[in-house]
Design a protein around this motif. Structure first.
Motif, mmCIF file in Angstrom:
data_model
loop_
_atom_site.group_PDB
_atom_site.id
_atom_site.type_symbol
_atom_site.label_atom_id
_atom_site.label_comp_id
_atom_site.label_asym_id
_atom_site.label_seq_id
_atom_site.Cartn_x
_atom_site.Cartn_y
_atom_site.Cartn_z
ATOM 1 N N THR A 32 3.537 -16.685 -27.440
ATOM 2 C CA THR A 32 2.817 -17.698 -26.505
ATOM 3 C C THR A 32 1.359 -17.277 -26.341
ATOM 4 O O THR A 32 0.388 -18.156 -26.687
ATOM 5 C CB THR A 32 3.414 -18.124 -25.260
ATOM 6 N N ILE A 33 1.129 -16.057 -26.087
ATOM 7 C CA ILE A 33 -0.220 -15.526 -25.943
ATOM 8 C C ILE A 33 -1.094 -15.756 -27.258
ATOM 9 O O ILE A 33 -2.211 -15.771 -27.167
ATOM 10 C CB ILE A 33 -0.062 -14.167 -25.314
ATOM 11 N N GLY A 34 -0.252 -15.236 -28.083
ATOM 12 C CA GLY A 34 -0.915 -15.139 -29.638
ATOM 13 C C GLY A 34 -1.305 -16.706 -30.085
ATOM 14 O O GLY A 34 -2.532 -16.956 -30.579
ATOM 15 N N LEU A 35 -0.623 -17.455 -29.672
ATOM 16 C CA LEU A 35 -0.975 -19.091 -29.937
ATOM 17 C C LEU A 35 -2.195 -19.643 -29.150
ATOM 18 O O LEU A 35 -3.111 -20.066 -29.729
ATOM 19 C CB LEU A 35 0.233 -20.093 -29.566
ATOM 20 N N GLY A 36 -2.375 -19.035 -27.894
ATOM 21 C CA GLY A 36 -3.381 -19.275 -26.915
ATOM 22 C C GLY A 36 -4.729 -18.464 -27.733
ATOM 23 O O GLY A 36 -5.787 -19.379 -27.552
ATOM 24 N N PHE A 37 -4.496 -17.224 -27.923
ATOM 25 C CA PHE A 37 -5.724 -16.435 -28.553
ATOM 26 C C PHE A 37 -6.075 -17.078 -29.944
ATOM 27 O O PHE A 37 -7.246 -16.834 -30.263
ATOM 28 C CB PHE A 37 -5.669 -15.119 -28.631
#
Length: 116
Positions: A32-37
Motif C-alpha cells: 500500500t505504501i509502495g502504491l502511494g509512493f
C-alpha cells in the motif's frame, strides 16, 4: 496421550498461522505504501501513474517479504547460538513468547542480570 499430541500439534499450527498473518500484514502495508509512493513519483516525473504505482507496490511487497525471511532466519541463528553459548534456559522459546516488558534474564550467575 493422543490428546496431548493433538494439543501440541494444534499449538504449532496456531503459531504458524500467527507468523503467516504477520507476514501478510507486513506485505499488505508495504504494498500500500509502495502504491502511494509510486503514484507520487509518477505524478512528479510525468510518467504513467498506474504503471509506476503497481511497479513500486510490487517492489515494496517483495522487499518486505525478503526482509521478514532474513529477520526470522537471523532470529533463529542468534537464538540457537545463545542457547549453546550460555547453556541456560533463559533463551528458551518460552521466554521469547512472553512480552518484552521489564523481563529480567539471569545470565551465568546471580550478579549478571539484564533487563529487556
Amino acid at each position: 496421550m493422543a490428546e496431548s499430541s493433538d494439543t501440541s500439534y494444534q499449538n504449532k499450527i496456531d503459531d504458524a498461522l500467527a507468523v503467516l498473518g504477520h507476514i501478510s500484514d507486513r506485505v499488505s502495508i508495504a504494498a500500500t505504501i509502495g502504491l502511494g509512493f509510486g503514484a507520487t513519483y509518477g505524478v512528479y516525473k510525468g510518467l504513467p501513474i498506474p504503471k509506476m504505482s503497481i511497479s513500486a507496490g510490487m517492489s515494496c511487497a517483495l522487499i518486505s517479504t525478503a526482509c521478514f525471511t532474513m529477520e526470522r532466519l537471523a532470529h533463529g541463528v542468534i537464538n540457537q547460538a545463545s542457547k549453546v553459548t550460555t547453556n541456560d534456559a533463559a533463551f528458551s522459546d518460552d521466554v521469547d513468547s512472553q512480552p518484552h516488558d521489564n523481563k529480567i534474564l539471569k545470565l551465568n550467575g546471580p550478579n549478571n542480570t539484564h533487563v529487556c
